[in-house]
Write an enzyme that holds these catalytic residues in place. Structure first.
Site, PDB file in Angstrom:
ATOM      1  N   TYR A  20     -12.452  -2.101  -4.164  1.00 13.44           N
ATOM      2  CA  TYR A  20     -13.009  -2.237  -2.811  1.00 13.44           C
ATOM      3  C   TYR A  20     -14.533  -2.120  -2.787  1.00 13.44           C
ATOM      4  CZ  TYR A  20      -8.419  -2.081  -0.500  1.00 13.44           C
ATOM      5  OH  TYR A  20      -7.158  -2.373  -0.036  1.00 13.44           O
ATOM      6  N   ASN A  27      -2.299   0.268   6.662  1.00 14.23           N
ATOM      7  CA  ASN A  27      -1.814  -1.003   7.230  1.00 14.23           C
ATOM      8  C   ASN A  27      -0.875  -1.787   6.304  1.00 14.23           C
ATOM      9  OD1 ASN A  27      -3.741  -1.907   5.479  1.00 14.23           O
ATOM     10  ND2 ASN A  27      -4.845  -3.185   6.950  1.00 14.23           N
ATOM     11  N   LYS A  52       0.823  -1.215   0.000  1.00 16.06           N
ATOM     12  CA  LYS A  52       0.000   0.000   0.000  1.00 16.06           C
ATOM     13  C   LYS A  52       0.862   1.273   0.000  1.00 16.06           C
ATOM     14  CE  LYS A  52      -4.045  -2.182   2.147  1.00 16.06           C
ATOM     15  NZ  LYS A  52      -5.130  -1.984   3.159  1.00 16.06           N
ATOM     16  N   GLU A  94      -9.539 -10.539  -7.706  1.00 19.62           N
ATOM     17  CA  GLU A  94      -8.559  -9.468  -7.529  1.00 19.62           C
ATOM     18  C   GLU A  94      -7.396  -9.601  -8.514  1.00 19.62           C
ATOM     19  OE1 GLU A  94      -9.641  -8.919  -2.798  1.00 19.62           O
ATOM     20  OE2 GLU A  94      -7.650  -9.633  -3.338  1.00 19.62           O
ATOM     21  N   HIS A 129      -2.217  -5.458   1.557  1.00 22.15           N
ATOM     22  CA  HIS A 129      -3.506  -6.125   1.370  1.00 22.15           C
ATOM     23  C   HIS A 129      -3.225  -7.531   0.878  1.00 22.15           C
ATOM     24  CE1 HIS A 129      -7.541  -7.116  -0.092  1.00 22.15           C
ATOM     25  NE2 HIS A 129      -6.934  -7.585  -1.172  1.00 22.15           N
TER      26      HIS A 129
HETATM   27  P1  CMP Z   1      -7.714  -4.391   3.210  1.00 23.39           P
HETATM   28  O1  CMP Z   1      -7.378  -5.819   3.422  1.00 23.39           O
HETATM   29  O2  CMP Z   1      -6.979  -3.666   2.154  1.00 23.39           O
HETATM   30  O3  CMP Z   1      -9.293  -4.261   2.926  1.00 23.39           O
HETATM   31  C1  CMP Z   1     -10.050  -3.120   3.275  1.00 23.39           C
HETATM   32  C2  CMP Z   1      -9.293  -2.148   4.125  1.00 23.39           C
HETATM   33  O4  CMP Z   1     -10.088  -1.211   4.828  1.00 23.39           O
HETATM   34  C3  CMP Z   1      -8.536  -2.893   5.187  1.00 23.39           C
HETATM   35  O5  CMP Z   1      -7.480  -3.593   4.600  1.00 23.39           O
HETATM   36  C4  CMP Z   1      -8.185  -1.753   6.150  1.00 23.39           C
HETATM   37  O6  CMP Z   1      -6.951  -1.134   5.806  1.00 23.39           O
HETATM   38  C5  CMP Z   1      -9.306  -0.731   5.932  1.00 23.39           C
HETATM   39  N1  CMP Z   1     -10.144  -0.571   7.105  1.00 23.39           N
HETATM   40  C6  CMP Z   1     -10.324   0.567   7.800  1.00 23.39           C
HETATM   41  N2  CMP Z   1     -11.173   0.378   8.818  1.00 23.39           N
HETATM   42  C7  CMP Z   1     -11.540  -0.922   8.794  1.00 23.39           C
HETATM   43  C8  CMP Z   1     -12.394  -1.752   9.598  1.00 23.39           C
HETATM   44  N3  CMP Z   1     -13.056  -1.246  10.648  1.00 23.39           N
HETATM   45  N4  CMP Z   1     -12.523  -3.046   9.272  1.00 23.39           N
HETATM   46  C9  CMP Z   1     -11.878  -3.567   8.200  1.00 23.39           C
HETATM   47  N5  CMP Z   1     -11.058  -2.840   7.393  1.00 23.39           N
HETATM   48  C10 CMP Z   1     -10.874  -1.531   7.696  1.00 23.39           C
END
Ligand code: CMP
Length: 142
Positions: free
Chosen positions: A50, A113, A10, A127, A116
């Protein structure tokens, strides 16, 4: 079974110059990179990727973040690749991620974070196809 999974480094992790460190974790775990490229996602691309989260309260922040800078997208191949990649990444929220995982080591928050990874075979297939054509996937025979 040998699987393929889809992975994103990311914008936060690209900005911190962590591409090589993260690829090293994949390779050390026996996952092979069979396709990879850098892309700066458009809002349309991020919203489509998403789409399942479009009604969630964090959706706009997620799209803002994912379009804030370039990302690396890659396909990882190996035994049990989907679950293995999720183990390497750690929990979505870095505060809950086990020591030694990518998110524990490199992520700042649940929003930013670092990585992904696909959560299931159906999402992996969707994906991978979202970013790569079949010709871009390189079989690893050695
Ligand atoms: P990712 O696996 O990329 O998929 C969706 C993203 O939304 C997730 O990682 C997080 O970085 C972000 N996100 C932010 N808030 C939340 C939440 N409460 N629950 C899940 N994903 C979240």
């Amino acid at each position: 079974a040998i699987e393929r999974t889809f992975s994103i480094v990311k914008p936060d992790a690209v900005a911190k110059n962590l591409i090589g460190a993260i690829y090293g974790r994949f390779e050390s775990a026996g996952l092979k990179i069979v396709a990879a490229k850098m892309v700066h996602l458009s809002r349309e691309q991020a919203e489509g990727f998403y789409a399942e989260h479009s009604e969630r309260p964090f959706f706009k922040a997620l799209v803002d973040f994912m379009t804030s800078g370039p990302v690396m997208v890659q396909v990882l191949e190996g035994e049990d690749a989907i679950r293995r990649n999720r183990e390497i990444m750690g929990a979505t929220n870095p505060a809950e991620a086990l020591a030694g995982t990518l998110r524990a080591d490199y992520a700042d928050s649940i929003d930013e974070n670092a990585v992904h990874g696909s959560d299931a075979p159906a999402s992996a297939a969707r994906e991978i196809a979202y970013f790569f054509s079949d010709e871009e996937l390189c079989p690893r025979t050695r």
